[in-house]
Design a protein around this motif. Structure first.
Motif, PDB file in Angstrom:
ATOM      1  N   LEU A 289       0.831  -1.208   0.000  1.00 24.95           N
ATOM      2  CA  LEU A 289       0.000   0.000   0.000  1.00 24.95           C
ATOM      3  C   LEU A 289       0.865   1.258   0.000  1.00 24.95           C
ATOM      4  N   LEU A 290       1.948   1.232   0.754  1.00 23.07           N
ATOM      5  CA  LEU A 290       2.868   2.362   0.781  1.00 23.07           C
ATOM      6  C   LEU A 290       3.518   2.558  -0.587  1.00 23.07           C
ATOM      7  N   ALA A 291       3.841   1.468  -1.253  1.00 21.34           N
ATOM      8  CA  ALA A 291       4.406   1.551  -2.608  1.00 21.34           C
ATOM      9  C   ALA A 291       3.388   2.144  -3.578  1.00 21.34           C
ATOM     10  N   ALA A 292       2.128   1.739  -3.455  1.00 26.95           N
ATOM     11  CA  ALA A 292       1.079   2.278  -4.320  1.00 26.95           C
ATOM     12  C   ALA A 292       0.863   3.761  -4.040  1.00 26.95           C
ATOM     13  N   LEU A 293       0.907   4.145  -2.764  1.00 29.88           N
ATOM     14  CA  LEU A 293       0.775   5.551  -2.398  1.00 29.88           C
ATOM     15  C   LEU A 293       1.904   6.368  -3.008  1.00 29.88           C
ATOM     16  N   GLU A 294       3.109   5.862  -2.916  1.00 30.79           N
ATOM     17  CA  GLU A 294       4.260   6.553  -3.506  1.00 30.79           C
ATOM     18  C   GLU A 294       4.064   6.717  -5.014  1.00 30.79           C
TER      19      GLU A 294
END
Length: 67
Positions: free
Chosen positions: A42-47
């Motif tokens: 999810l953090l990767a997608a947010l980035e």
């Protein structure tokens, strides 16, 4: 979109707020006791969306029902 909203979006588009958004996201995930293996993608997608989508587009999508 109102003028003041566009001005806010322009400031957000500079990337100056990305670390703050990441911090809020991580704190929310920790508070929700979300396992790290669920948080990392999810953090990767947010980035990705922070770097590829303008703040104006994100706001319009949010208001129109995320697509």
């Amino acid at each position: 979109m109102k003028d003041y909203e566009q001005q806010d979006c322009q400031l957000f588009n500079t990337g100056r707020f990305n670390d703050i958004v990441y911090a809020y996201f991580v704190m929310a995930a920790r508070q929700a006791k979300t396992p790290n293996e669920d948080v990392i993608p999810l953090l990767a997608a947010l980035e990705d969306v922070l770097h590829t989508m303008s703040a104006e587009e994100a706001l319009e999508r949010f208001r129109g029902g995320i697509q």
